[in-house]
Write a protein that holds these residues in place. Structure first.
Motif, mmCIF file in Angstrom:
data_model
loop_
_atom_site.group_PDB
_atom_site.id
_atom_site.type_symbol
_atom_site.label_atom_id
_atom_site.label_comp_id
_atom_site.label_asym_id
_atom_site.label_seq_id
_atom_site.Cartn_x
_atom_site.Cartn_y
_atom_site.Cartn_z
ATOM 1 N N MET A 95 0.948 -1.310 -0.031
ATOM 2 C CA MET A 95 -0.010 -0.025 0.027
ATOM 3 C C MET A 95 0.928 1.397 0.099
ATOM 4 O O MET A 95 1.787 1.300 0.791
ATOM 5 N N PRO A 96 0.854 2.108 -1.156
ATOM 6 C CA PRO A 96 1.372 3.424 -0.905
ATOM 7 C C PRO A 96 1.244 4.301 0.332
ATOM 8 O O PRO A 96 0.391 4.310 1.068
ATOM 9 N N PRO A 108 -12.461 7.499 -6.705
ATOM 10 C CA PRO A 108 -12.277 6.173 -6.076
ATOM 11 C C PRO A 108 -13.684 5.414 -5.819
ATOM 12 O O PRO A 108 -13.683 4.121 -5.789
ATOM 13 N N ALA A 109 -14.595 6.102 -5.476
ATOM 14 C CA ALA A 109 -15.895 5.597 -5.088
ATOM 15 C C ALA A 109 -17.147 6.298 -5.296
ATOM 16 O O ALA A 109 -16.875 7.668 -5.605
ATOM 17 N N PRO A 110 -18.313 5.914 -5.159
ATOM 18 C CA PRO A 110 -19.423 6.760 -5.501
ATOM 19 C C PRO A 110 -19.527 7.922 -4.358
ATOM 20 O O PRO A 110 -18.894 8.009 -3.521
ATOM 21 N N VAL A 147 -4.850 9.775 2.661
ATOM 22 C CA VAL A 147 -4.105 9.024 3.675
ATOM 23 C C VAL A 147 -3.773 7.512 2.751
ATOM 24 O O VAL A 147 -2.964 6.805 3.180
ATOM 25 N N PHE A 148 -4.767 7.334 1.933
ATOM 26 C CA PHE A 148 -4.667 5.810 1.547
ATOM 27 C C PHE A 148 -4.849 5.902 -0.166
ATOM 28 O O PHE A 148 -5.921 5.417 -0.663
ATOM 29 N N ASP A 184 -9.289 -0.566 -1.152
ATOM 30 C CA ASP A 184 -10.628 -0.015 -0.752
ATOM 31 C C ASP A 184 -10.963 1.012 -0.972
ATOM 32 O O ASP A 184 -10.487 2.203 -0.393
ATOM 33 N N LEU A 185 -11.819 1.306 -2.237
ATOM 34 C CA LEU A 185 -11.959 2.459 -2.860
ATOM 35 C C LEU A 185 -12.732 3.636 -1.881
ATOM 36 O O LEU A 185 -12.429 4.822 -1.759
ATOM 37 N N GLU A 186 -13.555 2.950 -1.046
ATOM 38 C CA GLU A 186 -14.261 3.868 -0.064
ATOM 39 C C GLU A 186 -13.298 4.337 1.151
ATOM 40 O O GLU A 186 -13.665 5.574 1.406
ATOM 41 N N LEU A 187 -12.644 3.509 1.396
ATOM 42 C CA LEU A 187 -11.308 4.047 2.445
ATOM 43 C C LEU A 187 -10.674 5.113 1.928
ATOM 44 O O LEU A 187 -10.541 6.077 2.515
#
Length: 273
Positions: free
Chosen positions: A1-2, A99-101, A231-232, A237-240
């Motif tokens: 994970m970057p 990344p997410a809706p 941060v991520f 995990d696109l919602e994260l």
């Protein structure tokens, strides 16, 4: 994970020209250079091209669009050019932008939530890449599944990335609800709905001397200038990723503590604009 990534110097503030291929009425492309989410650029349809030029080369490792109405199937293509404006230094190709809706606050339809920036709705688009020094940038966005039938964006962030050697040891996300509660003469609890934004604190318990120096440069900049924090970045995990990415200002001073053997620690707290 970057590791986490920060853009603390937005090159859009120095742009010589910022042009959109289509514009609706007075919702002009110049609004993208403002650090607000109430002034937007709006295209006439579900595709738009932004072209930016600078008088001097700008280091660029990310293009981000905080507070936009893009859907999860939208794509972004970034092309960076040399000083002659024709030699391509980098071409990302078309890839997923968001990344997410968008979050859907209560009382909003899915289409309304796509641009409910003041109440926790909307999306963040982003494209990360290896840094180049460019005089011109072309950003193509296509969103055929856009729920509102047009592309809208409030901010554009372009610049170099800082990513620490050691990742954050802890983080969280706080939803700041400015709703005011009161009591009527009859004893009923009343609510005056307020705006909603996020705050993300990051604990950096281990920093190298080089990271300490770079972080000091970051915090020497006035809080008047927002930073983009992810941060991520590019997390599975696109919602994260969505929930911990924000464009905002530092809320407090960050002390840098010496721990041991040239290792330093600090905290950083960003609140969404």
């Amino acid at each position: 994970m970057p590791n986490l990534r920060i853009i603390s110097d937005n090159a859009v503030s120095r742009v010589a020209t910022l042009v959109a291929s289509t514009t609706t009425g007075g919702l002009v492309a110049a609004n993208l250079a403002k650090d607000t989410k109430s002034n937007v650029h709006r295209a006439t349809g579900t595709s738009v091209t932004y072209t930016l030029t600078w008088a001097a080369a700008e280091p660029i490792g990310c293009v981000a669009i905080p507070f936009c109405n893009l859907s999860p199937t939208s794509t972004m293509r970034v092309r960076a050019y040399a000083s002659n404006g024709t030699t391509v230094l980098y071409d990302s190709g078309a890839g997923l932008a968001c990344p997410a809706p968008a979050q859907r606050p209560r009382g909003f339809t899915a289409a309304q939530a796509a641009s409910a920036y003041a109440y926790g709705g909307g999306a963040y688009a982003r494209r990360w890449f290896n840094q180049v020094s460019a005089f011109k940038l072309v950003i193509d966005i296509v969103d055929t599944n856009n729920l509102q039938g047009y592309i809208e964006a409030a901010c554009l962030v372009v610049g170099p990335i800082w990513s620490p050697t050691y990742n954050a040891s802890a983080t969280s996300v706080s939803v700041i609800d400015r709703t005011e509660l009161s009591r009527s003469a009859a004893g009923d609890q009343l609510a005056d709905p307020g705006t909603i934004s996020r705050r993300v604190p990051v604990d950096l318990r281990k920093m190298s001397p080089a990271d300490r120096a770079r972080f000091l440069d970051l915090v020497r900049n006035s809080r008047a200038y927002p930073v983009l924090l992810s941060v991520f970045p590019e997390h599975a995990d696109l919602e994260l990723e969505r929930d911990h990415m924000l464009y905002g200002r530092r809320t407090k001073d960050s002390d840098i503590a010496y721990q041991f053997s040239s290792v330093y620690s600090t905290t950083l707290e960003i609140e969404e604009i």
